[in-house]
Design an enzyme around this catalytic site. Sequence first.
Site, PDB file in Angstrom:
ATOM      1  CB  CYS A 122     -17.012 -55.133   6.747  1.00  0.00           C
ATOM      2  SG  CYS A 122     -17.729 -54.585   5.205  1.00  0.00           S
TER       3      CYS A 122
ATOM      4  CG  HIS B 210     -12.463 -54.362   5.563  1.00  0.00           C
ATOM      5  ND1 HIS B 210     -12.724 -55.674   5.867  1.00  0.00           N
ATOM      6  CD2 HIS B 210     -13.470 -53.957   4.758  1.00  0.00           C
ATOM      7  CE1 HIS B 210     -13.824 -56.071   5.261  1.00  0.00           C
ATOM      8  NE2 HIS B 210     -14.301 -55.044   4.578  1.00  0.00           N
TER       9      HIS B 210
ATOM     10  CD  GLU C 227     -10.211 -56.439   8.261  1.00  0.00           C
ATOM     11  OE1 GLU C 227     -10.501 -55.517   9.040  1.00  0.00           O
ATOM     12  OE2 GLU C 227     -10.985 -56.874   7.388  1.00  0.00           O
TER      13      GLU C 227
HETATM   14  N1  GLN Z   1     -21.515 -56.523   1.612  1.00  0.00           N
HETATM   15  C1  GLN Z   1     -21.195 -57.478   2.626  1.00  0.00           C
HETATM   16  C2  GLN Z   1     -22.448 -57.936   3.392  1.00  0.00           C
HETATM   17  O1  GLN Z   1     -23.476 -57.369   3.193  1.00  0.00           O
HETATM   18  C3  GLN Z   1     -20.186 -56.891   3.605  1.00  0.00           C
HETATM   19  C4  GLN Z   1     -18.909 -56.550   2.862  1.00  0.00           C
HETATM   20  C5  GLN Z   1     -17.645 -56.787   3.621  1.00  0.00           C
HETATM   21  O2  GLN Z   1     -17.617 -57.420   4.677  1.00  0.00           O
HETATM   22  N2  GLN Z   1     -16.550 -56.311   3.064  1.00  0.00           N
HETATM   23  O3  GLN Z   1     -22.397 -58.830   4.152  1.00  0.00           O
END
Ligand code: GLN
Length: 186
Positions: A79, A169, A171
């Site tokens: 992410c 995710h 994890e």
């Molecule tokens: N929206 C976050 C970003 O732009 C990422 C979201 C996340 O890691 N769950 O950094």
Amino acid sequence: MKIGILALQGAFREHEEALKKLGIHYVELRKKEDLSSGIDAIILPGGESSVQGKLLRELEMYDIIRQEIQNGLPTLATCAGLILLAENIEEQTQTHFATLPVTVRRNAYGRQLGSFSCEGEVKGFGKIPMEFIRAPYISEVSKDVDVLSQVDKKIVAVRYGAQYAFAFHPELNDEPVVHQTFVEGI
Ligand code: GLN
């Protein structure tokens, strides 16, 4: 084997839990000195990429980690971690490590649909649950990037050399399949 988990902000504890289940030794990377302990791989967790990028620079960890990733340190990014790696980030000029030749779109699913889960096939990792939280997706890849998974025709997982990046995710899954497969590949 020792895995470094970037622990400045965000969902690093979930990665620690996954490694604990597998009995794998890890160290939290919170300051520059933590980087001299010698790590065999690094995990870049979810969270807020702009905050993580700022802290990495302020704490003078940025150059060291970037160099290591460029030198081939195995990297698992989820992410916000994917955003830290991306060479291009849509609608913003600032990038972070920029070691992964892809373009990402942040918060790509909009506010309403920002978080959702599904199940999908990830090349080399099998069919796994996918938890998306205000997730980015990958809108462009250079030709030497291996696309590992797509959801609704959007790229959500890639590999480039030793860098693995996921928009979701893994994890948060009960079974730490992704971590296990990543570690086996080191
Ligand atoms: N929206 C976050 C970003 O732009 C990422 C979201 C996340 O890691 N769950 O950094």
